[in-house]
Design a protein around this motif. Structure first.
Motif, PDB file in Angstrom:
ATOM      1  N   GLY A   1       0.805  -1.225   0.000  1.00 60.43           N
ATOM      2  CA  GLY A   1       0.000   0.000   0.000  1.00 60.43           C
ATOM      3  C   GLY A   1       0.831   1.264   0.000  1.00 60.43           C
ATOM      4  O   GLY A   1       0.479   2.259  -0.632  1.00 60.43           O
ATOM      5  N   THR A   2       1.953   1.248   0.734  1.00 61.70           N
ATOM      6  CA  THR A   2       2.723   2.480   0.945  1.00 61.70           C
ATOM      7  C   THR A   2       4.214   2.191   0.940  1.00 61.70           C
ATOM      8  O   THR A   2       4.651   1.198   1.517  1.00 61.70           O
ATOM      9  N   ASN A   3       5.004   3.079   0.328  1.00 62.42           N
ATOM     10  CA  ASN A   3       6.456   3.061   0.491  1.00 62.42           C
ATOM     11  C   ASN A   3       6.738   3.893   1.734  1.00 62.42           C
ATOM     12  O   ASN A   3       6.450   5.092   1.757  1.00 62.42           O
ATOM     13  N   SER A   4       7.287   3.278   2.771  1.00 64.96           N
ATOM     14  CA  SER A   4       7.384   3.969   4.064  1.00 64.96           C
ATOM     15  C   SER A   4       8.732   3.717   4.732  1.00 64.96           C
ATOM     16  O   SER A   4       9.721   3.417   4.044  1.00 64.96           O
ATOM     17  N   SER A   5       8.776   3.854   6.052  1.00 65.39           N
ATOM     18  CA  SER A   5      10.032   3.681   6.792  1.00 65.39           C
ATOM     19  C   SER A   5       9.715   3.390   8.260  1.00 65.39           C
ATOM     20  O   SER A   5       8.607   3.679   8.736  1.00 65.39           O
ATOM     21  N   PHE A   6      10.716   2.840   8.975  1.00 68.48           N
ATOM     22  CA  PHE A   6      10.532   2.615  10.416  1.00 68.48           C
ATOM     23  C   PHE A   6      10.227   3.940  11.118  1.00 68.48           C
ATOM     24  O   PHE A   6       9.441   3.992  12.048  1.00 68.48           O
ATOM     25  N   GLY A   7      10.875   5.011  10.655  1.00 70.55           N
ATOM     26  CA  GLY A   7      10.674   6.325  11.271  1.00 70.55           C
ATOM     27  C   GLY A   7       9.223   6.761  11.152  1.00 70.55           C
ATOM     28  O   GLY A   7       8.644   7.304  12.106  1.00 70.55           O
ATOM     29  N   GLU A   8       8.612   6.510   9.991  1.00 67.99           N
ATOM     30  CA  GLU A   8       7.221   6.920   9.805  1.00 67.99           C
ATOM     31  C   GLU A   8       6.294   6.089  10.711  1.00 67.99           C
ATOM     32  O   GLU A   8       5.367   6.630  11.318  1.00 67.99           O
ATOM     33  N   LEU A   9       6.592   4.781  10.827  1.00 66.65           N
ATOM     34  CA  LEU A   9       5.759   3.946  11.717  1.00 66.65           C
ATOM     35  C   LEU A   9       5.838   4.486  13.141  1.00 66.65           C
ATOM     36  O   LEU A   9       4.827   4.624  13.836  1.00 66.65           O
ATOM     37  N   ALA A  10       7.074   4.806  13.572  1.00 61.94           N
ATOM     38  CA  ALA A  10       7.270   5.307  14.934  1.00 61.94           C
ATOM     39  C   ALA A  10       6.520   6.629  15.136  1.00 61.94           C
ATOM     40  O   ALA A  10       5.873   6.838  16.170  1.00 61.94           O
ATOM     41  N   SER A  11       6.564   7.522  14.138  1.00 58.81           N
ATOM     42  CA  SER A  11       5.875   8.820  14.272  1.00 58.81           C
ATOM     43  C   SER A  11       4.372   8.644  14.351  1.00 58.81           C
ATOM     44  O   SER A  11       3.696   9.333  15.131  1.00 58.81           O
ATOM     45  N   ILE A  12       3.835   7.745  13.540  1.00 57.95           N
ATOM     46  CA  ILE A  12       2.377   7.518  13.569  1.00 57.95           C
ATOM     47  C   ILE A  12       1.966   7.064  14.974  1.00 57.95           C
ATOM     48  O   ILE A  12       0.993   7.559  15.543  1.00 57.95           O
ATOM     49  N   ILE A  13       2.758   6.147  15.547  1.00 55.33           N
ATOM     50  CA  ILE A  13       2.411   5.631  16.884  1.00 55.33           C
ATOM     51  C   ILE A  13       2.583   6.734  17.932  1.00 55.33           C
ATOM     52  O   ILE A  13       1.744   6.928  18.812  1.00 55.33           O
TER      53      ILE A  13
END
Ligand code: NDP
Length: 351
Positions: free
Chosen positions: A260-272
């Motif tokens: 679905g998305t090209n993302s990163s660990f940093g983005e996952l952490a920010s969302i949380i």
């Protein structure tokens, strides 16, 4: 064109797994009879989540004891099925013996399942859960791809038993599936190649590697910041739709990147961090040398850090959108609901 009769039962290998759980839910919600091929049909702790779905949804479920390493063990489960969904494969980042614990069950298991398909005249369609790691080995490899992006035409050529053995296992298994599909013309193979799967599963206590990143973030492993790991993500519920459409659409064929998305660990952490501000989550990018130094203590090799951290990760999901009519949900919904489901279940401490 190949018409699939949805009144016939379908078989799902590894039905007690994370990805398969949502697929079985989708099949049951469509009113299908699911032949759940599992290692431990008597383990109620594992089957109770599927049983609960079968109770409330229109379809029904029947269990069969199977093992990837036993030739012929899928024959009975497959009898009368038109569609076979082969999801079972060991998914772990650390194993004692890469050949025995990872490559053999993936490769010989795929061969065993497809040998049973060859003997079962009712089967017309086989959907294999492969992976984006059958396309690329390390993020650095993608720099050499056209537009630096993964497409269905590309194959992983760099993984070995010593380096990224899970990726090797998925590559060899998918290649074997295409080889066996090409040797006959009764059944059609369609593969789904997911990126990193996230989102609430039917069982919050499942052991898939997908859960580990949420647990790590939840227990503060990212409090200093996140490594610059770029990854693709797909919601487990969207992935169920991709499998179902691959199994039922008359013209489905070939490989499909499901991401679905090209993302990163940093983005996952920010969302949380935004949704659950009480957890200790740093938002700065950790320097690569620091992660390189720490790698062995978190079960990673320095080589995998060197070849992945700081490199782009880009997959082209247009075929799945066009041919499988995928409509991927936003990443924040997936991550917030996944993390929240693990907090609610007590898997991640409430804060
Ligand atoms: P899980 O570990 O939850 O599921 C793996 C399944 O494989 C389990 O049901 C397990 O059975 C079964 N299995 C493992 N070894 C054997 C064996 N020897 N015989 C029979 N069954 C076996 O992981 P996921 O749900 O995440 O993975 C499902 C599939 O999706 C795999 O093919 C994986 O490679 C693929 N995938 C996953 C991604 C992810 O991010 N999660 C990304 C891309 C692909 P049991 O329940 O008995 O342990």
């Amino acid at each position: 064109m190949q018409t699939i009769d949805n009144s016939k039962p379908v078989m799902v290998t590894g039905a007690t797994g994370y990805v398969a759980g949502r697929l079985v839910e989708k099949l049951l919600s469509e009113g299908l009879t699911v032949h759940a091929a599992v290692r431990s049909p008597d383990n109620k702790e594992k089957t109770k989540y599927l049983d609960a779905l079968a109770e409330k949804l229109p379809g029904s479920i029947k269990y069969f004891k199977t093992d990837l390493m036993e030739p012929g063990s899928y024959n009975e489960a497959m009898a009368g099925c038109e569609v076979v969904y082969h999801t079972a494969s060991p998914f772990a980042m650390q194993v004692k013996d890469a050949q025995k614990d990872m490559v053999d069950p993936a490769l010989k298991g795929t061969r065993n399942v497809l040998e049973s398909v060859n003997k079962t005249d009712s089967v017309k369609r086989v959907v294999v859960t492969s992976s984006c790691v059958a396309i690329y080995g390390d993020a650095k490899d993608t720099l050499a791809y056209p537009n630096q992006e993964m497409t269905e035409e590309i194959w992983n050529t760099t993984s070995t038993l010593d380096h990224q053995p899970y990726s090797l296992s998925k590559t060899l298994a998918e290649k074997e599936a295409w080889k066996m599909a090409g040797e006959q013309d009764r059944w059609r193979l369609v593969t789904i190649n997911p990126s990193f799967v996230l989102g609430p599963g039917i069982n919050p206590y499942a052991s898939s590697e997908s859960y580990n990143i949420m647990k790590q973030i939840g227990k503060g492993d990212f409090k200093m910041g996140a490594p610059a790991f770029n990854i693709g993500c797909v919601d487990v519920r969207d992935l169920a739709v991709a499998h179902f459409n691959a199994g039922t659409f008359p013209d489905a064929e070939g490989r499909h990147i499901a991401s679905g998305t090209n993302s990163s660990f940093g983005e996952l952490a920010s969302i949380i961090k935004n949704k659950f501000p009480n957890y200790p989550i740093g938002t700065r990018k950790l320097p690569k040398f620091m992660i390189w130094l720490m790698a062995p203590s978190v079960g990673m090799t320095r080589k995998s850090i060197s070849l992945n951290v700081g490199y782009p990760w880009k997959a082209n999901n247009s075929k799945s959108i066009e041919k499988l009519k995928m409509n991927y949900r936003p990443l924040n919904e997936t991550v917030e609901e996944f993390f929240g489901s693990l907090v609610d279940a007590g898997v991640i401490e409430k804060k």
